[in-house]
Scaffold this motif. Structure first.
Motif, PDB file in Angstrom:
ATOM      1  N   GLY A 128       0.807  -1.213   0.000  1.00 36.41           N
ATOM      2  CA  GLY A 128       0.000   0.000   0.000  1.00 36.41           C
ATOM      3  C   GLY A 128       0.838   1.260   0.000  1.00 36.41           C
ATOM      4  O   GLY A 128       0.433   2.292   0.542  1.00 36.41           O
ATOM      5  N   LEU A 129       2.003   1.200  -0.640  1.00 35.36           N
ATOM      6  CA  LEU A 129       2.937   2.327  -0.645  1.00 35.36           C
ATOM      7  C   LEU A 129       3.204   2.839  -2.056  1.00 35.36           C
ATOM      8  O   LEU A 129       4.282   3.352  -2.353  1.00 35.36           O
ATOM      9  N   GLU A 130       2.211   2.710  -2.922  1.00 36.21           N
ATOM     10  CA  GLU A 130       2.384   3.196  -4.288  1.00 36.21           C
ATOM     11  C   GLU A 130       2.746   4.685  -4.268  1.00 36.21           C
ATOM     12  O   GLU A 130       2.187   5.479  -3.519  1.00 36.21           O
ATOM     13  N   GLY A 131       3.695   5.048  -5.086  1.00 40.18           N
ATOM     14  CA  GLY A 131       4.084   6.452  -5.206  1.00 40.18           C
ATOM     15  C   GLY A 131       4.978   6.967  -4.093  1.00 40.18           C
ATOM     16  O   GLY A 131       5.280   8.162  -4.048  1.00 40.18           O
ATOM     17  N   LEU A 140       7.200   9.803   5.903  1.00 41.77           N
ATOM     18  CA  LEU A 140       6.071   8.882   5.980  1.00 41.77           C
ATOM     19  C   LEU A 140       5.467   8.872   7.378  1.00 41.77           C
ATOM     20  O   LEU A 140       6.120   9.209   8.363  1.00 41.77           O
ATOM     21  N   SER A 141       4.215   8.439   7.457  1.00 37.02           N
ATOM     22  CA  SER A 141       3.566   8.258   8.746  1.00 37.02           C
ATOM     23  C   SER A 141       4.121   7.023   9.445  1.00 37.02           C
ATOM     24  O   SER A 141       4.838   6.205   8.843  1.00 37.02           O
ATOM     25  N   GLY A 142       3.773   6.865  10.724  1.00 36.89           N
ATOM     26  CA  GLY A 142       4.230   5.697  11.461  1.00 36.89           C
ATOM     27  C   GLY A 142       3.761   4.395  10.839  1.00 36.89           C
ATOM     28  O   GLY A 142       4.531   3.431  10.728  1.00 36.89           O
ATOM     29  N   GLY A 143       2.500   4.352  10.414  1.00 34.64           N
ATOM     30  CA  GLY A 143       1.975   3.150   9.782  1.00 34.64           C
ATOM     31  C   GLY A 143       2.682   2.827   8.483  1.00 34.64           C
ATOM     32  O   GLY A 143       2.961   1.659   8.183  1.00 34.64           O
ATOM     33  N   THR A 174      -4.752   1.251  12.086  1.00 32.12           N
ATOM     34  CA  THR A 174      -3.505   1.051  11.354  1.00 32.12           C
ATOM     35  C   THR A 174      -2.843  -0.245  11.781  1.00 32.12           C
ATOM     36  O   THR A 174      -2.315  -0.991  10.945  1.00 32.12           O
ATOM     37  N   GLY A 175      -2.881  -0.537  13.079  1.00 30.84           N
ATOM     38  CA  GLY A 175      -2.276  -1.759  13.582  1.00 30.84           C
ATOM     39  C   GLY A 175      -2.911  -3.004  12.998  1.00 30.84           C
ATOM     40  O   GLY A 175      -2.217  -3.962  12.626  1.00 30.84           O
ATOM     41  N   THR A 176      -4.240  -3.001  12.884  1.00 31.29           N
ATOM     42  CA  THR A 176      -4.929  -4.147  12.288  1.00 31.29           C
ATOM     43  C   THR A 176      -4.526  -4.328  10.834  1.00 31.29           C
ATOM     44  O   THR A 176      -4.285  -5.452  10.369  1.00 31.29           O
ATOM     45  N   GLY A 177      -4.444  -3.216  10.108  1.00 29.25           N
ATOM     46  CA  GLY A 177      -4.043  -3.284   8.699  1.00 29.25           C
ATOM     47  C   GLY A 177      -2.643  -3.824   8.535  1.00 29.25           C
ATOM     48  O   GLY A 177      -2.382  -4.657   7.657  1.00 29.25           O
ATOM     49  N   VAL A 178      -1.707  -3.373   9.379  1.00 26.16           N
ATOM     50  CA  VAL A 178      -0.328  -3.840   9.312  1.00 26.16           C
ATOM     51  C   VAL A 178      -0.251  -5.322   9.668  1.00 26.16           C
ATOM     52  O   VAL A 178       0.457  -6.100   9.019  1.00 26.16           O
ATOM     53  N   ASP A 180      -2.654  -7.619   9.393  1.00 23.31           N
ATOM     54  CA  ASP A 180      -3.234  -8.390   8.293  1.00 23.31           C
ATOM     55  C   ASP A 180      -2.269  -8.490   7.118  1.00 23.31           C
ATOM     56  O   ASP A 180      -2.141  -9.553   6.497  1.00 23.31           O
ATOM     57  N   LEU A 181      -1.613  -7.390   6.821  1.00 22.45           N
ATOM     58  CA  LEU A 181      -0.666  -7.365   5.704  1.00 22.45           C
ATOM     59  C   LEU A 181       0.484  -8.334   5.949  1.00 22.45           C
ATOM     60  O   LEU A 181       0.851  -9.121   5.062  1.00 22.45           O
ATOM     61  N   LEU A 182       1.038  -8.299   7.139  1.00 21.40           N
ATOM     62  CA  LEU A 182       2.156  -9.175   7.479  1.00 21.40           C
ATOM     63  C   LEU A 182       1.744 -10.640   7.364  1.00 21.40           C
ATOM     64  O   LEU A 182       2.460 -11.460   6.775  1.00 21.40           O
ATOM     65  N   VAL A 183       0.569 -10.978   7.886  1.00 20.23           N
ATOM     66  CA  VAL A 183       0.085 -12.363   7.834  1.00 20.23           C
ATOM     67  C   VAL A 183      -0.182 -12.788   6.390  1.00 20.23           C
ATOM     68  O   VAL A 183       0.216 -13.881   5.969  1.00 20.23           O
ATOM     69  N   ASP A 184      -0.842 -11.932   5.620  1.00 15.08           N
ATOM     70  CA  ASP A 184      -1.193 -12.284   4.241  1.00 15.08           C
ATOM     71  C   ASP A 184       0.046 -12.529   3.386  1.00 15.08           C
ATOM     72  O   ASP A 184       0.110 -13.501   2.618  1.00 15.08           O
ATOM     73  N   ILE A 185       1.024 -11.636   3.483  1.00 12.01           N
ATOM     74  CA  ILE A 185       2.232 -11.790   2.669  1.00 12.01           C
ATOM     75  C   ILE A 185       3.010 -13.030   3.100  1.00 12.01           C
ATOM     76  O   ILE A 185       3.493 -13.803   2.263  1.00 12.01           O
TER      77      ILE A 185
END
Length: 218
Positions: A128-131, A140-143, A174-178, A180-185
């Motif tokens: 989710g870091l396009e651009g 960048l933000s903390g997330g 933000t924590g939930t998103g991070v 989920d991302l870590l688990v999915d990848i």
């Protein structure tokens, strides 16, 4: 079995004598499996991850990584494992401020000799870091910085990722998103993932949960 932790004991000196932080701890982790490690602050979660990652020795016990006892290796052997097969995500982002996001993402892969296989744009998109590739960490933000830290750990395609409270400094959304991302990848890459977290809500998203209390696992 990717990781087989056998009877780890770790003690630290205290004001009233030695304090046992880990007491005969054993656990296993399969390739592609996500395990959440919960426990109160100071329960020994970070110490356990550091021992499994070859960063801190135990007083007794063994850590087998794909059948090899990592503490039977010398310092160089353990360092090589961390470059090539074991990725670590710390609570503090530990990004390199003088490198832009693209350079931070491929840093670990280049150490592992796999930099040419990393497509930074694709990795950034999955995070989710396009651009954002030409920006520097302070922009960048903390997330977003934590997403870069996760991407850096995963860029070398490690077989094991150890994540120490990776959402501890982030707000709930933000924590939930991070998380989920870590688990999915990790699941998509078939990577074993051990995540230390104090969040019961996030731990419920893992394949399995272990709770560390008074030096023992339950």
């Amino acid at each position: 079995m990717l990781v087989d932790v056998q009877n780890l004991t770790k003690r630290f000196p205290g004001s009233d004598g030695e304090v046992t932080v880990l007491d005969n701890v054993s656990l296993t982790l399969a390739a592609g499996e996500t395990v959440a490690l919960t426990g109160e602050s100071g329960s020994g979660k970070s110490t356990l991850l550091h021992i499994i990652g070859g960063l801190e020795p135990a007083d007794s016990g063994a850590v087998l990584f794909d059948g090899v006892d990592i503490w039977a290796l010398d310092d160089a052997g353990r360092a090589k494992l961390r470059r090539t097969d074991i990725g670590v995500v710390f609570q503090q982002f530990n990004l390199i401020p003088s490198l832009n996001i693209e350079q931070n993402l491929v840093f670990q892969a280049r150490l592992a000799g796999r930099g040419s296989a990393v497509n930074a744009a694709e990795l950034a998109a999955s995070l989710g870091l396009e651009g954002q590739l030409r920006k520097y960490p302070e922009e960048l933000s903390g997330g977003q910085q934590q997403r870069v830290a996760i991407g850096r750990a995963l860029a070398a395609a490690p077989r094991l990722v150890l994540a120490d409270e990776p959402t501890g400094n982030l707000d709930e959304t933000t924590g939930t998103g991070v998380f989920d991302l870590l688990v999915d990848i990790a699941r998509s890459q078939g990577t074993g993932l051990l995540i230390a977290t104090h969040s019961e809500r996030l731990a419920a998203l893992a394949d399995r949960r272990l709770h560390l209390s008074h030096g023992t696992l339950a």
